[in-house]
Write an enzyme that holds these catalytic residues in place. Structure first.
Site, PDB file in Angstrom:
ATOM      1  N   ASP A  47       0.830  -1.210   0.000  1.00  0.00           N
ATOM      2  CA  ASP A  47       0.000   0.000   0.000  1.00  0.00           C
ATOM      3  C   ASP A  47       0.866   1.262   0.000  1.00  0.00           C
ATOM      4  O   ASP A  47       0.692   2.165  -0.816  1.00  0.00           O
ATOM      5  CB  ASP A  47      -0.879   0.028   1.259  1.00  0.00           C
ATOM      6  CG  ASP A  47      -2.328  -0.341   0.971  1.00  0.00           C
ATOM      7  OD1 ASP A  47      -2.787  -0.091  -0.152  1.00  0.00           O
ATOM      8  OD2 ASP A  47      -2.989  -0.869   1.862  1.00  0.00           O
ATOM      9  N   GLU A  70      -5.477   6.895   0.144  1.00  0.00           N
ATOM     10  CA  GLU A  70      -6.000   6.148   1.284  1.00  0.00           C
ATOM     11  C   GLU A  70      -5.052   6.165   2.471  1.00  0.00           C
ATOM     12  O   GLU A  70      -5.469   6.057   3.612  1.00  0.00           O
ATOM     13  CB  GLU A  70      -6.279   4.701   0.862  1.00  0.00           C
ATOM     14  CG  GLU A  70      -7.167   3.973   1.839  1.00  0.00           C
ATOM     15  CD  GLU A  70      -7.553   2.576   1.367  1.00  0.00           C
ATOM     16  OE1 GLU A  70      -8.457   2.005   1.985  1.00  0.00           O
ATOM     17  OE2 GLU A  70      -6.931   2.059   0.436  1.00  0.00           O
ATOM     18  N   ASP A 128      -6.479   4.481  -4.914  1.00  0.00           N
ATOM     19  CA  ASP A 128      -6.487   3.346  -3.998  1.00  0.00           C
ATOM     20  C   ASP A 128      -5.274   2.505  -4.369  1.00  0.00           C
ATOM     21  O   ASP A 128      -5.279   1.820  -5.398  1.00  0.00           O
ATOM     22  CB  ASP A 128      -7.774   2.526  -4.144  1.00  0.00           C
ATOM     23  CG  ASP A 128      -7.943   1.535  -2.990  1.00  0.00           C
ATOM     24  OD1 ASP A 128      -6.938   1.251  -2.321  1.00  0.00           O
ATOM     25  OD2 ASP A 128      -9.067   1.051  -2.773  1.00  0.00           O
ATOM     26  N   ILE A 130      -3.892  -0.208  -3.140  1.00  0.00           N
ATOM     27  CA  ILE A 130      -4.252  -1.630  -3.282  1.00  0.00           C
ATOM     28  C   ILE A 130      -5.708  -1.781  -2.870  1.00  0.00           C
ATOM     29  O   ILE A 130      -6.050  -1.636  -1.700  1.00  0.00           O
ATOM     30  CB  ILE A 130      -3.404  -2.577  -2.406  1.00  0.00           C
ATOM     31  CG1 ILE A 130      -2.009  -2.709  -2.961  1.00  0.00           C
ATOM     32  CG2 ILE A 130      -4.029  -3.970  -2.409  1.00  0.00           C
ATOM     33  CD1 ILE A 130      -1.233  -3.861  -2.378  1.00  0.00           C
ATOM     34  N   ASP A 131      -6.550  -2.036  -3.861  1.00  0.00           N
ATOM     35  CA  ASP A 131      -7.947  -2.339  -3.583  1.00  0.00           C
ATOM     36  C   ASP A 131      -8.078  -3.861  -3.594  1.00  0.00           C
ATOM     37  O   ASP A 131      -7.705  -4.506  -4.570  1.00  0.00           O
ATOM     38  CB  ASP A 131      -8.842  -1.712  -4.656  1.00  0.00           C
ATOM     39  CG  ASP A 131     -10.307  -1.885  -4.334  1.00  0.00           C
ATOM     40  OD1 ASP A 131     -10.690  -1.607  -3.194  1.00  0.00           O
ATOM     41  OD2 ASP A 131     -11.069  -2.315  -5.223  1.00  0.00           O
ATOM     42  N   THR A 133      -7.348  -6.034  -0.355  1.00  0.00           N
ATOM     43  CA  THR A 133      -6.183  -6.462   0.432  1.00  0.00           C
ATOM     44  C   THR A 133      -6.199  -7.965   0.701  1.00  0.00           C
ATOM     45  O   THR A 133      -5.156  -8.612   0.680  1.00  0.00           O
ATOM     46  CB  THR A 133      -6.112  -5.697   1.767  1.00  0.00           C
ATOM     47  OG1 THR A 133      -7.351  -5.834   2.463  1.00  0.00           O
ATOM     48  CG2 THR A 133      -5.857  -4.215   1.526  1.00  0.00           C
ATOM     49  N   ASP A 275     -12.683   3.846  -4.160  1.00  0.00           N
ATOM     50  CA  ASP A 275     -13.142   2.477  -4.422  1.00  0.00           C
ATOM     51  C   ASP A 275     -13.989   2.372  -5.685  1.00  0.00           C
ATOM     52  O   ASP A 275     -14.286   1.259  -6.133  1.00  0.00           O
ATOM     53  CB  ASP A 275     -13.960   1.946  -3.238  1.00  0.00           C
ATOM     54  CG  ASP A 275     -13.090   1.497  -2.078  1.00  0.00           C
ATOM     55  OD1 ASP A 275     -11.929   1.125  -2.319  1.00  0.00           O
ATOM     56  OD2 ASP A 275     -13.568   1.536  -0.926  1.00  0.00           O
TER      57      ASP A 275
END
Length: 335
Positions: A47, A70, A128, A130-131, A133, A275
């Site tokens: 992230d 984020e 984002d 890393i969408d 996780t 998101d």
């Protein structure tokens, strides 16, 4: 030159490099190490590294543009953050060219550029890093998602999906796909391994009976029970495709499935703009329609969340009206 051509090119480069750092983190910290249950540290490293890379590219090209991200760097600061910070430093620089490598301070500063609150005026980016996780940790689907929002409207979306097969019909073939859309210019896909882009579009269907759902793996993200009732109402009998992350938007946009629902699991939860921003423009440009469960367009002008919306419906435009009606019928029966 096409509108947003420079933004499109920079976003592609940023998302591609961030996707590569995520792949590197997975190889170094997940595939080669035994994780204890609940250990989220690899995804935390990914992230931070992905956000540092994307924010650096954006700031270099568009220094005036704020970023809604984020993450912030507080968990990397001081003695307590040293172990995590060292991993982020090493893995971030591991994918950058010699002239792009960053110091620790530059990495921390880049991460903290994602602190913008969003709003209705001017330009800003939504990221984002890393969408998905849990998908990342299990070697499933996850996505690096970047969008440009101008005066509250998403104009550009780029998504990197490192584990999504380039060709859905060949799940064991090459993986690593990039999805790109600029409002009014169509939707495209390319492999990480080459820069040739292919136009994508929703599947040609005319009836909901021919449709396939794309659903979250995690029931906590969307009500699977309600989705089953909606599918029954629409006459859908095909098994759902289940995957984590905004890769679902990519999947329906290229015709692997036809409907993605994110049905409310809580009355108070507000969806985050990062998101859904890039997926919103991708689906629209691929021949789909996106709204909330009340049929309202997603409103990206009110800050870091979709505070004016409840849930998300994304579907092939030809069947969207029927899908919306079924969603409202099932959910109203619960009220």
């Amino acid at each position: 030159m096409a509108l947003y051509a420079k933004e499109r090119a920079v976003a592609i480069q940023a998302v591609l490099q961030a996707s590569k750092v995520c792949q590197s983190v997975f190889q170094h910290l997940v595939a080669n190490e035994t994780l204890t249950k609940g250990d989220k540290s690899p995804v935390t490293v990914a992230d931070f590294s992905a956000q540092a890379i994307v924010n650096t590219y954006l700031t270099k090209a568009f220094p005036e543009d704020p970023i809604v991200g984020e993450e912030d760097s507080k968990d990397l600061q001081g003695d307590t953050g040293k172990i995590l910070r060292d991993k982020v430093f090493s893995l971030t620089n591991g994918v950058l060219d010699a002239q792009e490598k960053m110091t620790e301070d530059q990495i921390l500063a880049a991460i903290d550029r994602g602190n913008y609150e969003g709003g209705a005026k001017g330009r800003h980016w939504a990221l984002d890093p890393i969408d998905g996780t849990k998908g990342f940790l299990r070697g499933g689907q996850y996505a690096v998602c970047l969008a440009l929002i101008v005066d509250g409207v998403v104009q550009l979306g780029v998504m990197g999906t490192p584990n999504l097969p380039v060709v859905a019909a060949n799940p064991d073939g090459e993986r690593g796909s990039l999805f790109v859309a600029v409002r009014g210019q169509g939707a495209f896909q390319r492999a990480f391994s080459q820069d040739v882009e292919t136009p994508i579009h929703f599947a040609e269907i005319n009836d909901t009976k021919e449709a396939t759902f794309c659903e979250s793996v995690e029931a906590g993200h969307s009500s699977h029970g309600d989705a089953a009732d909606i599918a029954s109402l629409l006459g859908i009998t095909r098994p759902s495709i289940r995957m984590d992350s905004q890769a679902k938007y990519c999947s329906i946009a290229r015709g692997d499935a036809d409907i993605y629902l994110r049905l409310p699991t809580s009355k108070t939860y507000e969806e985050k703009i990062w998101d859904h921003a890039s997926g919103n423009v991708l689906v629209t440009e691929a021949g789909g329609k996106v709204s909330d469960i009340n049929g309202l367009p997603l409103d990206f002008s009110v800050g870091r969340t979709l505070a004016k919306n409840k849930g998300v419906i994304a579907a092939n435009a030809k069947i969207y009206d029927n899908v919306l009606a079924a969603v409202q019928k099932v959910l109203s029966a619960k009220d």
